[in-house]
Design a protein around this motif. Structure first.
Motif, short mmCIF file in Angstrom:
data_model
loop_
_atom_site.label_atom_id
_atom_site.label_comp_id
_atom_site.label_asym_id
_atom_site.label_seq_id
_atom_site.Cartn_x
_atom_site.Cartn_y
_atom_site.Cartn_z
N ARG A 147 0.83 -1.19 0.00
CA ARG A 147 0.00 0.00 0.00
C ARG A 147 0.87 1.25 0.00
NH1 ARG A 147 -4.58 1.73 4.31
NH2 ARG A 147 -5.49 3.29 2.97
N GLY A 148 0.45 2.25 -0.72
CA GLY A 148 1.16 3.53 -0.77
C GLY A 148 0.63 4.36 -1.91
N MET A 149 1.06 5.62 -1.92
CA MET A 149 0.57 6.54 -2.94
C MET A 149 1.54 6.73 -4.10
SD MET A 149 -1.13 9.50 -0.57
CE MET A 149 0.34 9.78 0.42
N GLY A 150 2.76 6.26 -3.95
CA GLY A 150 3.74 6.49 -5.01
C GLY A 150 4.26 7.92 -5.01
N LEU A 151 4.23 8.58 -3.85
CA LEU A 151 4.70 9.97 -3.75
C LEU A 151 5.91 10.12 -2.85
CD1 LEU A 151 1.28 11.82 -3.40
CD2 LEU A 151 2.77 11.76 -5.40
N GLY A 152 6.22 9.12 -2.07
CA GLY A 152 7.26 9.24 -1.05
C GLY A 152 8.62 9.61 -1.60
N LEU A 153 9.09 8.92 -2.63
CA LEU A 153 10.42 9.22 -3.16
C LEU A 153 10.43 10.55 -3.92
CD1 LEU A 153 11.69 5.69 -4.23
CD2 LEU A 153 12.25 7.02 -2.18
N SER A 154 9.30 10.94 -4.51
CA SER A 154 9.21 12.26 -5.14
C SER A 154 9.39 13.35 -4.09
CB SER A 154 7.85 12.45 -5.84
OG SER A 154 7.68 11.53 -6.86
N LEU A 155 8.75 13.15 -2.94
CA LEU A 155 8.88 14.11 -1.85
C LEU A 155 10.31 14.13 -1.32
CD1 LEU A 155 7.47 16.14 0.04
CD2 LEU A 155 7.06 14.22 1.59
N VAL A 156 10.92 12.96 -1.15
CA VAL A 156 12.30 12.88 -0.69
C VAL A 156 13.20 13.71 -1.60
CG1 VAL A 156 14.30 11.33 -0.52
CG2 VAL A 156 12.12 10.66 0.50
N LYS A 157 13.11 13.47 -2.89
CA LYS A 157 13.98 14.18 -3.85
C LYS A 157 13.73 15.67 -3.81
CE LYS A 157 15.60 14.13 -8.54
NZ LYS A 157 15.17 14.28 -9.88
N ALA A 158 12.46 16.08 -3.81
CA ALA A 158 12.13 17.51 -3.83
C ALA A 158 12.64 18.22 -2.58
CB ALA A 158 10.62 17.69 -3.98
N VAL A 159 12.46 17.62 -1.41
CA VAL A 159 12.90 18.25 -0.15
C VAL A 159 14.42 18.32 -0.09
CG1 VAL A 159 12.98 17.96 2.36
CG2 VAL A 159 10.81 17.72 1.14
N ILE A 160 15.10 17.26 -0.50
CA ILE A 160 16.56 17.27 -0.47
C ILE A 160 17.10 18.31 -1.45
CG2 ILE A 160 18.64 15.91 -1.01
CD1 ILE A 160 17.28 15.38 1.77
N GLU A 161 16.51 18.41 -2.63
CA GLU A 161 16.96 19.42 -3.59
C GLU A 161 16.64 20.83 -3.09
OE1 GLU A 161 15.37 18.16 -7.39
OE2 GLU A 161 16.97 16.66 -7.62
N ALA A 162 15.56 21.01 -2.33
CA ALA A 162 15.27 22.31 -1.72
C ALA A 162 16.35 22.70 -0.72
CB ALA A 162 13.90 22.29 -1.05
N HIS A 163 17.03 21.70 -0.15
CA HIS A 163 18.16 21.91 0.76
C HIS A 163 19.49 22.02 0.00
CE1 HIS A 163 15.43 20.56 4.00
NE2 HIS A 163 16.28 21.16 4.82
N ARG A 164 19.42 22.10 -1.33
CA ARG A 164 20.60 22.15 -2.22
C ARG A 164 21.44 20.88 -2.13
NH1 ARG A 164 21.99 27.34 0.24
NH2 ARG A 164 23.86 26.20 0.78
N GLY A 165 20.77 19.76 -1.88
CA GLY A 165 21.45 18.48 -1.79
C GLY A 165 21.05 17.57 -2.93
N THR A 166 21.54 16.34 -2.86
CA THR A 166 21.21 15.33 -3.86
C THR A 166 20.83 14.03 -3.15
OG1 THR A 166 23.50 14.56 -4.03
CG2 THR A 166 22.80 16.27 -5.60
N VAL A 167 20.06 13.22 -3.86
CA VAL A 167 19.74 11.89 -3.36
C VAL A 167 19.92 10.93 -4.53
CG1 VAL A 167 17.24 12.18 -3.73
CG2 VAL A 167 18.06 10.42 -2.15
N THR A 168 20.60 9.81 -4.27
CA THR A 168 20.86 8.83 -5.31
C THR A 168 20.48 7.44 -4.82
OG1 THR A 168 23.15 8.60 -4.57
CG2 THR A 168 22.74 10.16 -6.39
N LEU A 169 20.36 6.54 -5.76
CA LEU A 169 19.95 5.17 -5.48
C LEU A 169 20.95 4.20 -6.07
CD1 LEU A 169 17.92 2.80 -4.90
CD2 LEU A 169 16.81 3.41 -7.07
N GLU A 170 21.32 3.20 -5.26
CA GLU A 170 22.11 2.06 -5.73
C GLU A 170 21.29 0.83 -5.37
OE1 GLU A 170 25.83 2.20 -3.68
OE2 GLU A 170 26.27 4.23 -4.40
N SER A 171 20.97 0.01 -6.38
CA SER A 171 20.13 -1.15 -6.10
C SER A 171 20.20 -2.16 -7.24
CB SER A 171 18.68 -0.70 -5.90
OG SER A 171 17.87 -1.79 -5.53
#
Length: 188
Positions: A147-171
């Motif tokens: 269950r989920g909305m499919g928005l969590g990682l979009s929010l993660v990326k947007a908030v981190i970029e608002a902090h002038r940061g980056t988020v990456t994935l290794e998987s």
């Protein structure tokens, strides 16, 4: 029957409201108008708070949750938003890690940045989906049964970029996932 129908309607309305608020947060962050309240954040304390918050969820799922950060790792950031980001990643990691698995929270500091990692021993994400996971409403193949909305990682990326940061994935499928947040040491 009417009470059950009303309770169900209230629950669905709450879910729609959460989704709209999340979409608004993402839009504000992406457009540069998300209001951040910067403060000194001790990353080890933040990771412990998130671990404490998710201890019971992890225990119920049969997943071990670990947090490790040097005591002196600090950054100037919005503590509420940063906790929301880490909590979102931990929540996902627990959801997609089978019973008996592990989720690790860690942080290290360099002269220019602070790196926060959320790593799991879960199902992993196919390389073809690595860019799509950041899209709004995207639910990858292993996520469709959860269950989920499919928005969590979009929010993660947007908030981190608002902090002038980056988020990456290794998987890799069957090898778990590692999300790395890199935030500048300078103020937001």
């Amino acid at each position: 029957a009417m009470r059950d129908a009303l309770a169900s309607t209230v629950e669905e309305t709450d879910e729609v409201l959460r989704m709209l608020n999340t979409l608004m947060d993402i839009t504000e962050a992406e457009s540069g108008v998300l209001r951040l309240n910067p403060d000194r954040v001790v990353i080890g304390e933040l990771l412990e708070q998130v671990r404490d918050l998710y201890d019971f969820v992890a225990e119920d799922a049969g997943v071990r949750l670990h947090a490790d950060a040097a005591e002196n790792v600090t950054i100037t950031a919005d503590p509420v938003r940063l906790r929301q980001v880490v909590a979102n990643l931990v929540d996902n990691a627990i959801k997609y890690t089978p019973e008996g698995g592990d989720v690790y929270l860690s942080a290290v500091e360099s002269p220019e940045s602070v790196e926060i990692r959320v790593t799991d021993t879960g199902v992993g994400i196919d390389r073809a989906e690595h860019e799509q996971v950041w899209d709004r409403l995207y639910r990858g193949s292993p996520g469709r049964e959860n269950r989920g909305m499919g928005l969590g990682l979009s929010l993660v990326k947007a908030v981190i970029e608002a902090h002038r940061g980056t988020v990456t994935l290794e998987s890799e499928p069957g090898q778990g996932s590692s999300f790395k947040i890199s935030l500048p040491v300078t103020e937001v």
